[in-house]
Design an enzyme around this catalytic site. Structure first.
Site, mmCIF file in Angstrom:
data_model
loop_
_atom_site.group_PDB
_atom_site.id
_atom_site.type_symbol
_atom_site.label_atom_id
_atom_site.label_comp_id
_atom_site.label_asym_id
_atom_site.label_seq_id
_atom_site.Cartn_x
_atom_site.Cartn_y
_atom_site.Cartn_z
ATOM 1 N N THR A 1 0.330 4.172 1.054
ATOM 2 C CA THR A 1 0.123 4.702 2.415
ATOM 3 C C THR A 1 0.780 3.802 3.516
ATOM 4 O O THR A 1 0.963 4.352 4.912
ATOM 5 C CB THR A 1 -1.403 4.870 2.860
ATOM 6 O OG1 THR A 1 -2.000 3.689 2.919
ATOM 7 C CG2 THR A 1 -1.862 5.824 1.843
ATOM 8 N N CYS A 2 1.421 2.782 3.531
ATOM 9 C CA CYS A 2 2.193 1.846 4.433
ATOM 10 C C CYS A 2 3.518 2.086 4.411
ATOM 11 O O CYS A 2 4.212 2.412 3.716
ATOM 12 C CB CYS A 2 1.972 0.513 3.975
ATOM 13 S SG CYS A 2 2.962 -0.764 5.153
ATOM 14 N N ASP A 3 3.664 2.590 5.825
ATOM 15 C CA ASP A 3 4.994 3.213 6.042
ATOM 16 C C ASP A 3 6.237 2.140 5.956
ATOM 17 O O ASP A 3 7.237 2.222 5.568
ATOM 18 C CB ASP A 3 5.448 3.479 7.598
ATOM 19 C CG ASP A 3 4.637 4.914 7.959
ATOM 20 O OD1 ASP A 3 4.394 5.642 6.991
ATOM 21 O OD2 ASP A 3 4.295 5.222 9.189
ATOM 22 N N ARG B 1 6.925 1.838 2.347
ATOM 23 C CA ARG B 1 7.784 2.809 1.858
ATOM 24 C C ARG B 1 9.135 2.627 2.279
ATOM 25 O O ARG B 1 10.055 2.916 1.427
ATOM 26 C CB ARG B 1 7.203 4.141 2.351
ATOM 27 C CG ARG B 1 5.837 4.685 1.780
ATOM 28 C CD ARG B 1 5.691 5.982 2.166
ATOM 29 N NE ARG B 1 5.072 6.212 3.566
ATOM 30 C CZ ARG B 1 4.056 6.884 3.647
ATOM 31 N NH1 ARG B 1 3.025 7.123 2.878
ATOM 32 N NH2 ARG B 1 3.723 7.033 5.017
ATOM 33 N N LEU C 1 0.829 -1.253 0.042
ATOM 34 C CA LEU C 1 0.006 0.071 -0.028
ATOM 35 C C LEU C 1 0.898 1.182 0.117
ATOM 36 O O LEU C 1 1.802 1.336 0.752
ATOM 37 C CB LEU C 1 -0.807 -0.020 1.274
ATOM 38 C CG LEU C 1 -1.783 -1.032 1.614
ATOM 39 C CD1 LEU C 1 -2.738 -1.024 2.813
ATOM 40 C CD2 LEU C 1 -2.865 -0.881 0.320
#
Length: 105
Positions: free
Chosen positions: A8-10, A13, A6
């Protein structure tokens, strides 16, 4: 190398930053290819389903009892992430073991 996760997933990233040549696929917007999903489920079994996620907590007991493949098709955000596909190898999560196997510190 393809990294499924995702945007938005840290954790996703961090993995993508460490693997700059990896192609990123956002499972929420782009979905998960059926052959990859089936292979990942065969490799990781129930560990592929993130039972600590907000999505999981939002499911009722009857939905949680459904087969994992059906759940992941309907709710791709239930997948533990990232799922990294490197040729024939698959890695689940951004653990020290995954980083070592990929040669990343």
């Amino acid at each position: 190398m393809i990294l499924y996760g995702l945007k938005t997933c840290d954790t996703c990233r961090k993995a993508l930053k460490s693997l700059p040549d990896a192609e990123f696929v956002d499972v929420r917007s782009d979905g998960m290819p059926e052959p990859v999903l089936s292979a990942a489920l065969a490799a990781f079994e129930t560990a592929l389903v993130n039972t600590r996620s907000t999505t999981w907590r939002g499911l009722d007991e009857s939905e949680r009892a459904r087969p994992p493949l059906d759940l992941l098709r309907e709710h791709p955000t239930l997948m533990k992430r990232p799922l990294i596909v490197d040729g024939e190898q698959m890695y689940l999560g951004w653990t020290a073991q995954t980083r070592a196997a990929l040669g990343v510190s």
